[in-house]
Design an enzyme around this catalytic site. Sequence first.
Site, short mmCIF file in Angstrom:
data_model
loop_
_atom_site.label_atom_id
_atom_site.label_comp_id
_atom_site.label_asym_id
_atom_site.label_seq_id
_atom_site.Cartn_x
_atom_site.Cartn_y
_atom_site.Cartn_z
CG HIS A 1 0.89 1.75 0.40
ND1 HIS A 1 0.73 2.85 -0.39
CD2 HIS A 1 1.39 0.80 -0.40
CE1 HIS A 1 1.12 2.58 -1.63
NE2 HIS A 1 1.52 1.33 -1.66
CB CYS B 1 7.27 8.96 -1.24
SG CYS B 1 5.88 8.28 -0.38
CE1 TYR C 1 -2.35 5.06 -0.07
CE2 TYR C 1 -1.90 6.41 1.86
CZ TYR C 1 -1.50 5.45 0.96
OH TYR C 1 -0.26 4.88 1.08
CG ASP D 1 2.28 -1.00 -4.03
OD1 ASP D 1 1.99 -1.69 -5.02
OD2 ASP D 1 2.02 0.21 -3.94
#
Length: 688
Positions: free
Chosen positions: A174, A31, A171, A267
């Site tokens: 997370h 991000c 994806y 992570d």
Amino acid sequence: MPRDPRHDILFEPIRIGPVVAKNRFFQVPHCNGMGHTKPRGHAAMRGVKAEGGWAVVSTEEVEIHASSDVSPHVEGRLWDDGDVAALRLVSDAVHEHGALAAIELAHNGMHSSNLYSREVAIAPSPICVLGSYTPAQARGMTKADIRAYRRWHRDAALRSRRAGFDIVYVYAAHELSLAMHFLQARHNQRTDEYGGSLVNRVRLLRELLEETKEAIGGDCAVAVRFAVDELRGQDGIESGGEGREVVAMLADLPDLWDVNLSDWTNDSATSRFAPEGYQEEFVRFVKGVTRKPVVGVGRFTSPDAMVSQIRRGVLDLIGAARPSIADPFLPHKIDSGEIDDIRECIGCNICVSGDLTSTPIRCTQNPTMGEEWRKGWHPEKIPPRSGEDSFLVIGAGPTGLECARLLGRRGYPVTLAEAEAQLGGRVTRESSLPGLSAWARVRDYRLQQLNKMPNVEILRTSRVAAAQILEFGATRVVLATGARWRRDGIARANLRPIAGFDRAGVLTPDELMAGMRAPSPVVVFDDDHFYLGAVIAEKLRREGLDVVLVTPAERVSAWTVHTLEQRRIQQQLLELGVRIETNRNIVEFDGSRVRLECTYTGRESSLAAAAVVAVTSRQSDDALGLELGSQPEALAAAGIASVACIGDCLAPSTIAAAVYAGHRYAREFDWPQSDAVPFRRELARTTD
Ligand code: ADP
Ligand code: SF4
């Protein structure tokens, strides 16, 4: 310099489905707070990474549908054809430097508050909207919803190819994407063929991979990002259990496995809580289960550690988000044997705070991060000197060090004078505290660079006074004299000195960092709310003292929610036996007790305290600036064109802000005074 032959393996090409990565450096999705609202800024930032030698440069997560609106966070967006052009800017910028462009397609399911789109959130089973206290719930998806979701995903894959991407991600990591929510037994209570057994829960991920491959697999590689462990025991996916089984079930279906830990706090663990390579024990099984290339992360900054990952068969590609932010030219520097020039990530997560505050990414080590387009800053290309100025920089904290480094790089003659024997200012002081040793990298990188510059002279143990500045002969004076912690308690909760804080038992963080001992019991009063209060409490507790941390905030180190650390910090203090008093202000210290006030009710209580450490606010060391400012004639007579006060001595802030201030001065000191906005902006379109 030639490349160290031991690092050659990092530069071997590797095939990923239909495309070939030119080396093993893979900038995994991260991000950046620019995403769909600042596409030019975003594209320029990714372009610099490609220029720095990364073989693959990825976007952040890219929302594929209006029901995956993660506002107020700013991510990528590919809701329809209207978003293709903005993403094309990214792939073009990456291709310009010969790298592959990857896009991470995401539907955030119940992690989408949909505050902008006002769509109803969707999830495998009905559940509260997660990730915030948004008072809304997600509905459970019907079979028709699942079909629609697969269609959106396929359409997004086709649009990704049209936007020029070479690698398209499915994806499932997370805890942020629908594909992962379906995998997680705790989130998937379905009784149809998409719920129950792992075979059923993996069905959706398999379908997404198959359909993405079918749609674009001839041209683009299809990667999967999968969290092999959630670090929550049997309640979640474990690398020794379902994590491994999922990889085994899908083994060779994707063209690339990008494996990591979930959630994001795990992570992107900070250096305070996890060392380089910390994910290895969880991901090392993957290569034994698939024949496809594997990429993983671990805050890798050491080329030897990277080589070891590949040689020992843990990873095929070295994934990096933060190391690529701190040094976009990391691969290039390894390739050209300039290992000492690597600007190593310190693991502080200031970069993450950009995303979590919905503002463009910034980095403690790399002040150009996020400024590539709007200021035209490049991490390695610095404009040469433009005049005959010479500089006296006073103070060698992060501000002064960065300022001297950049002025030196520009070719100016620079003298850097520091009062202490040790350089580094606050980063040297703080790096001696528990968990903060990596902070020293801010100093070490800059010293390493400065030591190579014949035009920069460094004076240690040289406290400079105004008279010496006037005699020195520099045309420009930079005051980077920093700040010291206040003793009087003034900060946010107390705008006037706290009664009794003029007593002997009140200590400052500076005194503790200088080696002063505190008696027990000790109260740490944290009205600063970043990391230091809790770090001081930890240090004192580890020294065996009875410690109470008092804070007017509702939780310890409140701002560290933005660096993904808050839970870990509070948990660690509790486990160490530090007593925590939240929502409490200190109103008086009488030498043996502190008087507390509840921040809601004003109700009073008290605590025994032989000492109080005031982690409240800092006072700029601006005495030199005030003194010189009062002598304009003397400055003119001395030939001094300007005196600038920058960094913490102007207004105390983060280390990142100090480095930025030093960098900015060195680039912009000769800009004319102007009311203009000091950077380019991406204005909202007012025409369709
Ligand atoms: P910043 O974060 O802005 O770099 P720091 O507090 O980390 O600020 O560093 C400021 C440095 O300036 C400290 O190392 C301090 O010793 C030094 N310093 C302060 N006053 C003087 C002075 N008059 N002469 C030389 N060095 C000074
Ligand atoms: Fe590393 Fe901190 Fe920069 Fe993030 S902000 S890349 S953690 S140095």
